[in-house]
Design a protein around this motif. Structure first.
Motif, PDB file in Angstrom:
ATOM      1  N   GLU A 360       0.835  -1.160  -0.199  1.00  0.00           N
ATOM      2  CA  GLU A 360      -0.071   0.138   0.012  1.00  0.00           C
ATOM      3  C   GLU A 360       0.711   1.419   0.090  1.00  0.00           C
ATOM      4  N   SER A 361       1.930   1.240   0.736  1.00  0.00           N
ATOM      5  CA  SER A 361       2.929   2.350   0.957  1.00  0.00           C
ATOM      6  C   SER A 361       3.441   2.434  -0.494  1.00  0.00           C
ATOM      7  N   SER A 362       4.013   1.448  -1.058  1.00  0.00           N
ATOM      8  CA  SER A 362       4.479   1.689  -2.527  1.00  0.00           C
ATOM      9  C   SER A 362       3.675   2.009  -3.489  1.00  0.00           C
ATOM     10  N   GLU A 363       2.299   1.833  -3.407  1.00  0.00           N
ATOM     11  CA  GLU A 363       1.554   2.328  -4.494  1.00  0.00           C
ATOM     12  C   GLU A 363       1.477   3.920  -4.175  1.00  0.00           C
ATOM     13  N   ILE A 364       1.286   4.290  -3.004  1.00  0.00           N
ATOM     14  CA  ILE A 364       1.247   5.771  -2.731  1.00  0.00           C
ATOM     15  C   ILE A 364       2.575   6.512  -3.200  1.00  0.00           C
ATOM     16  N   THR A 365       3.470   5.736  -3.038  1.00  0.00           N
ATOM     17  CA  THR A 365       4.861   6.589  -3.097  1.00  0.00           C
ATOM     18  C   THR A 365       5.077   6.717  -4.894  1.00  0.00           C
ATOM     19  N   LYS A 366       4.504   5.882  -5.547  1.00  0.00           N
ATOM     20  CA  LYS A 366       4.450   5.684  -7.016  1.00  0.00           C
ATOM     21  C   LYS A 366       3.688   6.910  -7.582  1.00  0.00           C
ATOM     22  N   LYS A 367       2.467   7.033  -6.800  1.00  0.00           N
ATOM     23  CA  LYS A 367       1.645   7.966  -7.588  1.00  0.00           C
ATOM     24  C   LYS A 367       2.007   9.492  -7.256  1.00  0.00           C
ATOM     25  N   SER A 368       2.600   9.560  -6.209  1.00  0.00           N
ATOM     26  CA  SER A 368       3.153  10.764  -5.364  1.00  0.00           C
ATOM     27  C   SER A 368       4.645  11.094  -6.162  1.00  0.00           C
ATOM     28  N   LEU A 376       5.853  12.121   2.522  1.00  0.00           N
ATOM     29  CA  LEU A 376       4.629  12.793   2.098  1.00  0.00           C
ATOM     30  C   LEU A 376       3.966  13.400   3.415  1.00  0.00           C
ATOM     31  N   ASP A 377       3.134  14.645   2.982  1.00  0.00           N
ATOM     32  CA  ASP A 377       2.674  15.429   4.232  1.00  0.00           C
ATOM     33  C   ASP A 377       1.222  15.418   3.746  1.00  0.00           C
ATOM     34  N   ALA A 378       0.840  14.867   4.900  1.00  0.00           N
ATOM     35  CA  ALA A 378      -0.870  14.621   4.766  1.00  0.00           C
ATOM     36  C   ALA A 378      -1.503  15.978   4.829  1.00  0.00           C
ATOM     37  N   SER A 379      -1.076  17.150   5.285  1.00  0.00           N
ATOM     38  CA  SER A 379      -1.683  18.550   5.330  1.00  0.00           C
ATOM     39  C   SER A 379      -1.443  19.147   4.092  1.00  0.00           C
ATOM     40  N   ASP A 380      -0.425  18.559   3.002  1.00  0.00           N
ATOM     41  CA  ASP A 380      -0.217  19.424   1.685  1.00  0.00           C
ATOM     42  C   ASP A 380      -1.553  19.869   1.021  1.00  0.00           C
ATOM     43  N   THR A 381      -1.747  20.963   0.756  1.00  0.00           N
ATOM     44  CA  THR A 381      -2.893  21.462   0.109  1.00  0.00           C
ATOM     45  C   THR A 381      -2.464  22.120  -1.259  1.00  0.00           C
ATOM     46  N   SER A 382      -1.334  21.908  -1.858  1.00  0.00           N
ATOM     47  CA  SER A 382      -0.782  22.403  -3.046  1.00  0.00           C
ATOM     48  C   SER A 382      -1.620  21.859  -4.088  1.00  0.00           C
ATOM     49  N   SER A 383      -1.602  22.520  -5.311  1.00  0.00           N
ATOM     50  CA  SER A 383      -2.536  22.053  -6.595  1.00  0.00           C
ATOM     51  C   SER A 383      -1.855  20.525  -6.894  1.00  0.00           C
ATOM     52  N   THR A 384      -0.458  20.286  -6.603  1.00  0.00           N
ATOM     53  CA  THR A 384      -0.043  18.732  -6.983  1.00  0.00           C
ATOM     54  C   THR A 384      -0.897  17.740  -5.966  1.00  0.00           C
ATOM     55  N   ALA A 385      -0.923  18.055  -5.060  1.00  0.00           N
ATOM     56  CA  ALA A 385      -1.533  17.190  -3.922  1.00  0.00           C
ATOM     57  C   ALA A 385      -2.971  16.858  -4.008  1.00  0.00           C
ATOM     58  N   LEU A 386      -3.538  18.154  -4.699  1.00  0.00           N
ATOM     59  CA  LEU A 386      -5.104  18.069  -4.327  1.00  0.00           C
ATOM     60  C   LEU A 386      -5.817  16.710  -5.233  1.00  0.00           C
ATOM     61  N   VAL A 391      -5.964   9.507  -1.899  1.00  0.00           N
ATOM     62  CA  VAL A 391      -4.512   8.725  -1.362  1.00  0.00           C
ATOM     63  C   VAL A 391      -3.890   9.402  -0.309  1.00  0.00           C
ATOM     64  N   ILE A 392      -3.514  10.666  -0.249  1.00  0.00           N
ATOM     65  CA  ILE A 392      -3.031  11.295   0.732  1.00  0.00           C
ATOM     66  C   ILE A 392      -3.664  11.098   2.180  1.00  0.00           C
ATOM     67  N   ALA A 393      -5.099  10.837   2.053  1.00  0.00           N
ATOM     68  CA  ALA A 393      -5.945  10.588   3.392  1.00  0.00           C
ATOM     69  C   ALA A 393      -5.537   9.618   4.095  1.00  0.00           C
ATOM     70  N   LYS A 394      -5.031   8.585   3.440  1.00  0.00           N
ATOM     71  CA  LYS A 394      -4.640   7.283   4.126  1.00  0.00           C
ATOM     72  C   LYS A 394      -3.364   7.155   4.788  1.00  0.00           C
ATOM     73  N   ARG A 399       0.627   5.165   8.641  1.00  0.00           N
ATOM     74  CA  ARG A 399       1.854   5.466   9.754  1.00  0.00           C
ATOM     75  C   ARG A 399       1.090   4.825  11.032  1.00  0.00           C
ATOM     76  N   GLU A 400       0.050   4.930  11.427  1.00  0.00           N
ATOM     77  CA  GLU A 400      -0.319   4.369  12.711  1.00  0.00           C
ATOM     78  C   GLU A 400      -0.179   2.948  12.738  1.00  0.00           C
ATOM     79  N   ARG A 401      -0.542   2.174  11.465  1.00  0.00           N
ATOM     80  CA  ARG A 401      -0.692   0.753  11.505  1.00  0.00           C
ATOM     81  C   ARG A 401       1.060   0.364  11.370  1.00  0.00           C
ATOM     82  N   LYS A 402       1.715   1.026  10.827  1.00  0.00           N
ATOM     83  CA  LYS A 402       3.134   0.834  10.833  1.00  0.00           C
ATOM     84  C   LYS A 402       3.774   0.698  12.125  1.00  0.00           C
TER      85      LYS A 402
END
Length: 683
Positions: A360-368, A376-386, A391-394, A399-402
């Motif tokens: 799951e983390s690999s999938e997120i890093t590939k997309k980002s 990754l910053d879950a609070s990032d509101t830049s156009s790139t992250a919108l 995905v970012i919400a996960k 991190r808690e699961r890890k």
């Protein structure tokens, strides 16, 4: 379908109400239907807010028992959510915070009341909200009222409540009365004075009364004749009966109590099974192979906090080790799923969960386009992250699961080291077939220094064999065994007592053949396949830690096998009283003469036995009622099982396994529709 609230759910709800200054949930109008109350669930409380929209800030003061009650189910962040800015022990040095209200949660003792009165006289805090863990005796309440009246501080007292919370919840349906390690000794030793024994019995009765109040239903009480179990059952029956008859505000008719509490039909109510520890001493001594049992046996665990020894520098062991503590909580998905699972399966599940996390983390890093999820910053509101909002919400959940998996990896590593150092796998395997061991084999093990270096493990094994074997032991045999135990460094003092209770225990013990043959231990190159897989696939950070190059050496020689599937004595007793139609004839025969108490019935209470008779298993005058045939064959969907003198994680886990096997199609996983709760001090 109504949600089944566990004992922990109910205790947490009660504590949160206290933290909310005993503010109840808003009452609904008569035209509204409250499904929560209708199902007997405790309504959810929401924090009282101040003018700024924040929870009212307050100080929490507790004694030792109050601390243990709260810390086993809530953490500091939970307290802050309810406005508790600081928490202190009543016996500690405390400074004045005059503008903040104070919550007291403590036992109603003379010492605690004097401390509260001193706080009021010194104006340490603003309004005082006093909550007693159990009902305060009237003489103490009158003395306290006289003290605050004399000091002129009565206006500072905003509330005084009896809360009925003098029990500690370790697991969702496992509780302890927090009576300490000496309980079994005090209940069985002739050295204890009758007055002290009576005080101990009253404390047990008070704790069980609080559990029953919290669960919200008046139970049918079953117990064997004679001993402490009958005394406690008789006193609890009287306490419940007196409360129902004499209390204007019945605790079992208030909000949050279940409809069954008022029902006339006994079958709709839970059964409280009270037994003496001596029915089977083996679970208290056995070397178990489940995750939670090993944690209790190998590591330090108290109030759901596990302490392990970790190296200060993994690359340089000569620098020594340090203690590291981990807290278990209700949101720990891995513990909830694996606590009662055999250790080798826990190893495999860690591997499965880590693989899932990596995917799951690999999938997120590939997309980002990032190299690591940590970048990754879950609070990032830049156009790139919108466009990656979902995905970012996960990320926080990942991190808690890890963090949870890292914690259990470190715990499992510490367990592996303990298993290997003490050769616990060998002890467990021998105990699984203990009745097949000959005198010569046991003597050889005791004399062999290579088979276990911890003297207590050898003593435990010998006592288990001594209580289980059908072989005759002569005086010469016992002398040889005692000499071997002494040579191994064991204290043989307990053997005199074990000999005295052997016959009683052997009459009440019930063993069952495994429903399936235990798997054959794996060959050496397949040992702990789950951990071996983890060893080759861990993240770099974990690989650099305790499971690095030394991992293969750690697991070498540790056997991988699963325990036999069998019910132990306490489970068989519970089955025979809850579900007599499915129980074995031998189990029913052992519980056929169990006494029957119904606090709602109009029957006479009987004569209360003297405290000294609690030490004897037979020959005492009965205070209970002999069950009719219909009562003996009456079934129950919910039970509270209490062992007087201490319980074991083996028994708790075995009961939970039984409930899973016997739950009906419509029942929740792990309970018999209403649930099964066990209480005792876990050894």
């Amino acid at each position: 379908m109504a949600h089944h609230q566990t004992l922990r759910d109910r205790q947490v709800a009660s504590i949160e109400k206290i933290l909310n200054l005993n503010h109840s949930a808003p009452e609904q109008s008569s035209s509204q239907h409250d499904p929560t109350a209708a199902n007997g669930l405790i309504p959810k409380t929401t924090p009282i807010l101040n003018s700024d929209g924040d929870p009212i800030w307050k100080v929490l003061v507790f004694d030792n028992l109050g601390r243990d009650v709260i810390s086993s189910v809530l953490r500091v962040n939970d307290l802050r959510g309810w406005g508790v800015t600081i928490h202190l022990n009543i016996n500690s040095t405390r400074h004045a915070i005059p503008d903040v209200p104070v919550l007291y949660l403590l036992e109603p003792t003379a010492a605690n009341l004097n401390a509260i009165n001193a706080d009021l006289a010194r104006n340490l805090y603003a309004d005082a909200y006093i909550n007693f863990l159990y009902s305060i005796p009237r003489p103490l309440m009158e003395d306290f009222a006289a003290q605050i009246a004399e000091s002129g501080t009565s206006e500072q007292v905003a509330q005084v409540y009896d809360q009925y919370l003098n029990f500690i919840v370790a697991e969702p349906d496992l509780f302890s009365l927090g009576l300490g390690k000496e309980t079994y000794w005090a209940l069985n030793s002739a050295q204890v004075k009758d007055e002290d024994l009576d005080i101990l019995v009253d404390r047990i009765v008070s704790g069980l009364f609080s559990v029953v109040v919290t669960m919200g239903a008046i139970p049918i009480i079953r117990c064997p004749k004679g001993g402490a179990a009958e005394m406690i059952a008789a006193k609890l029956d009287r306490k419940l009966r007196d409360h129902i008859l004499n209390s204007k505000d019945n605790l079992f008719s208030s909000q949050g109590q279940r409809p069954s509490s008022a029902a006339v039909t006994p079958a709709s109510r839970p059964v409280l099974i009270i037994v003496d520890r001596n029915i089977d001493l083996i679970p208290m001594l056995s070397h178990s192979w489940t995750y939670q049992s090993l944690v209790h046996d190998v590591l330090k665990m108290r109030l759901n906090r596990i302490t392990v020894q970790t190296l200060i520098d993994e690359d340089n062991p000569s620098k020594g080790s340090k203690e590291r503590a981990y807290d278990l909580n209700s949101s720990d998905f891995f513990w909830s799923r694996n606590a009662g699972v055999p250790f080798p399966q826990v190893a495999e599940d860690i591997d499965v969960e880590l693989t899932k996390y990596k995917e799951e983390s690999s999938e997120i890093t590939k997309k980002s386009g990032k190299s690591s999820i940590e970048d990754l910053d879950a609070s990032d509101t830049s156009s790139t992250a919108l466009h990656m909002k979902a995905v970012i919400a996960k990320i926080p959940e990942l991190r808690e699961r890890k963090a949870t998996l890292d914690m259990h990896m470190n715990i499992a590593t510490a367990l592996l080291a303990g298993i290997k150092n003490r050769q616990l796998d060998n002890f467990f395997q021998i105990e699984e077939n203990i009745t097949k061991q000959t005198k010569a084999q046991i003597l050889e093990l005791l004399n062999d220094e290579a088979k276990g270096k911890e003297p207590l493990d050898k003593l435990r094994l010998f006592i288990i064999w001594f209580l289980s074997t059908e072989q005759e032991l002569s005086r010469a045999d016992m002398d040889r065994f005692e000499e071997a135990l002494k040579s191994a460094g064991c204290d043989v003092t307990p053997l005199a007592y074990v000999k005295s209770v052997r016959e009683i225990t052997r009459m009440t013990m019930m063993t069952s053949a495994p429903t399936q043959a235990p798997p054959t231990p794996s060959t050496s190159n397949e040992l702990f396949r789950g951990f071996s897989s983890i060893s080759s696939r861990l993240t770099d950070r974990l690989r650099d830690g305790a499971l690095g190059a030394n991992f293969d050496n750690l697991i070498s020689g540790v056997k991988n096998f699963l325990p036999a599937n069998k019910d132990i004595t306490l489970t068989k007793i519970t089955e025979s009283l809850m579900d007599p139609t499915s129980a074995s004839s031998s189990a029913i025969a052992k519980t056929e003469d169990y006494l029957y108490f119904d606090p709602r019935s109009a029957n006479a209470r009987g004569t209360m036995p003297a405290p000294s008779q609690a030490r004897h298993q037979q020959g005492m005058q009965s205070a209970g009622t002999n069950a009719t045939f219909g009562q003996r064959r009456q079934g129950f969907s919910e039970a509270i099982v209490f062992t007087v003198g201490g319980g074991s994680m083996d028994e708790y886990g075995n009961l939970q396994e039984w409930t899973k096997r016997t739950s009906g199609p419509g029942a929740a996983q792990g309970d018999r529709g209403g649930g099964l709760c066990m209480g005792a001090r876990i050894w």
